[in-house]
Design a protein around this motif. Structure first.
Motif, PDB file in Angstrom:
ATOM      1  N   ASN A 181       0.853  -1.186   0.000  1.00  0.00           N
ATOM      2  CA  ASN A 181       0.000   0.000   0.000  1.00  0.00           C
ATOM      3  C   ASN A 181       0.889   1.235   0.000  1.00  0.00           C
ATOM      4  O   ASN A 181       1.089   1.877   1.029  1.00  0.00           O
ATOM      5  CB  ASN A 181      -0.920  -0.011   1.228  1.00  0.00           C
ATOM      6  N   PRO A 182       1.467   1.570  -1.180  1.00  0.00           N
ATOM      7  CA  PRO A 182       2.495   2.609  -1.236  1.00  0.00           C
ATOM      8  C   PRO A 182       2.009   4.011  -0.938  1.00  0.00           C
ATOM      9  O   PRO A 182       2.786   4.859  -0.534  1.00  0.00           O
ATOM     10  CB  PRO A 182       3.013   2.512  -2.676  1.00  0.00           C
ATOM     11  N   GLY A 183       0.698   4.255  -1.096  1.00  0.00           N
ATOM     12  CA  GLY A 183       0.185   5.602  -0.920  1.00  0.00           C
ATOM     13  C   GLY A 183       0.619   6.506  -2.063  1.00  0.00           C
ATOM     14  O   GLY A 183       1.606   6.228  -2.757  1.00  0.00           O
ATOM     15  N   VAL A 184      -0.131   7.571  -2.290  1.00  0.00           N
ATOM     16  CA  VAL A 184       0.243   8.535  -3.322  1.00  0.00           C
ATOM     17  C   VAL A 184      -0.223   9.917  -2.875  1.00  0.00           C
ATOM     18  O   VAL A 184      -1.333  10.078  -2.368  1.00  0.00           O
ATOM     19  CB  VAL A 184      -0.354   8.166  -4.700  1.00  0.00           C
ATOM     20  N   ILE A 185       0.654  10.897  -3.028  1.00  0.00           N
ATOM     21  CA  ILE A 185       0.334  12.288  -2.740  1.00  0.00           C
ATOM     22  C   ILE A 185       0.589  13.079  -4.013  1.00  0.00           C
ATOM     23  O   ILE A 185       1.738  13.294  -4.398  1.00  0.00           O
ATOM     24  CB  ILE A 185       1.191  12.857  -1.594  1.00  0.00           C
ATOM     25  N   THR A 186      -0.479  13.480  -4.708  1.00  0.00           N
ATOM     26  CA  THR A 186      -0.346  14.314  -5.893  1.00  0.00           C
ATOM     27  C   THR A 186      -0.159  15.748  -5.423  1.00  0.00           C
ATOM     28  O   THR A 186      -1.013  16.301  -4.722  1.00  0.00           O
ATOM     29  CB  THR A 186      -1.588  14.200  -6.797  1.00  0.00           C
ATOM     30  N   ILE A 187       0.964  16.349  -5.787  1.00  0.00           N
ATOM     31  CA  ILE A 187       1.371  17.623  -5.204  1.00  0.00           C
ATOM     32  C   ILE A 187       0.334  18.719  -5.420  1.00  0.00           C
ATOM     33  O   ILE A 187      -0.050  19.430  -4.491  1.00  0.00           O
ATOM     34  CB  ILE A 187       2.735  18.062  -5.775  1.00  0.00           C
ATOM     35  N   SER A 188      -0.143  18.879  -6.653  1.00  0.00           N
ATOM     36  CA  SER A 188      -1.110  19.946  -6.936  1.00  0.00           C
ATOM     37  C   SER A 188      -2.405  19.732  -6.165  1.00  0.00           C
ATOM     38  O   SER A 188      -2.974  20.678  -5.608  1.00  0.00           O
ATOM     39  CB  SER A 188      -1.388  20.012  -8.438  1.00  0.00           C
ATOM     40  N   ASN A 189      -2.885  18.496  -6.116  1.00  0.00           N
ATOM     41  CA  ASN A 189      -4.120  18.200  -5.379  1.00  0.00           C
ATOM     42  C   ASN A 189      -3.965  18.508  -3.894  1.00  0.00           C
ATOM     43  O   ASN A 189      -4.866  19.062  -3.258  1.00  0.00           O
ATOM     44  CB  ASN A 189      -4.508  16.734  -5.543  1.00  0.00           C
TER      45      ASN A 189
END
Length: 221
Positions: A181-189
């Protein structure tokens, strides 16, 4: 002899102290946070999911069909990420690995983002991609490369990275990640689409732009 024995005692003590520090570290987390429960009856299983009885395990627990099929790209960024993690393949639980398929329309982008819990290894199956990542402060060096079919590229854990299909035909890539479950953080969002919104004074100061620009960008999210 007495001095030698003293040195050995001190060395052994330092080694024991060092070993205790090394082994005192917590294991890597597979979730963003775990708030301590005052009532044990309200607690949840911390790391991943409850384990199935081995006697009831079947092949389907380790199987996912249709990963070769392209999805319908509807995002304004022109890309679609199809995951194959523990949510789709229960057998991945506790194994520390997962996959994603990424489809890119012509001129499509997988926008700058990070994976807080995983390093990513990406291989291009079709088309070509302009990829890159940015090193941490203070250098913020851009490491970038144009990839073609069959090429492989690595994005280190936690660093901001992206992929852009600069071509005029669709592109496809498969990426392996070192977490179930690597997770993701989209910077603009995260910056412009947070709920509640980050104060526009903060973002205007951070990006050195007028607050009207910040408000305009926030309206897109």
């Amino acid at each position: 002899m007495r001095n030698s024995a003293s040195y050995l005692v001190v060395a052994a003590a330092l080694l024991a102290l060092f070993s205790s520090v090394v082994y005192a570290n917590d294991p890597s987390s597979v979730q963003d946070f775990c708030v301590a429960a005052k009532n044990p009856n309200a607690a949840v299983f911390v790391n991943g999911l409850f384990c199935k009885d081995p006697k009831l395990v079947v092949a389907e627990d380790f199987y996912l069909a249709g990963f070769n099929k392209a999805g319908i790209i509807k995002s304004v960024q022109g890309s679609l990420v199809t995951p194959a993690n523990v949510a789709q393949i229960p057998g991945l639980n506790t194994l520390g690995i997962s996959l994603v398929r990424i489809d890119y329309a012509p001129r499509g982008i997988n926008p700058p983002h990070t994976h807080p819990r995983a390093t990513e290894v990406l291989v291009v199956l079709e088309g070509s991609l302009n990829v890159g990542f940015v090193t941490s402060n203070p250098d913020n060096k851009l490491i970038t490369k144009v990839l073609h079919k069959g090429d492989v590229f690595v994005f280190p854990i936690g660093l901001i990275h992206f992929q852009f299909n600069a071509g005029h035909i669709p592109a496809v890539a498969i990426a392996a990640l070192s977490s179930q479950n690597p997770g993701v953080i989209t910077i603009s969002n995260a910056l412009f689409g947070s709920k509640p919104s980050i104060d526009d004074d903060v973002l205007a100061k951070a990006f050195q732009v007028d607050k009207k620009v910040v408000n305009f960008i926030q309206s897109k999210f």
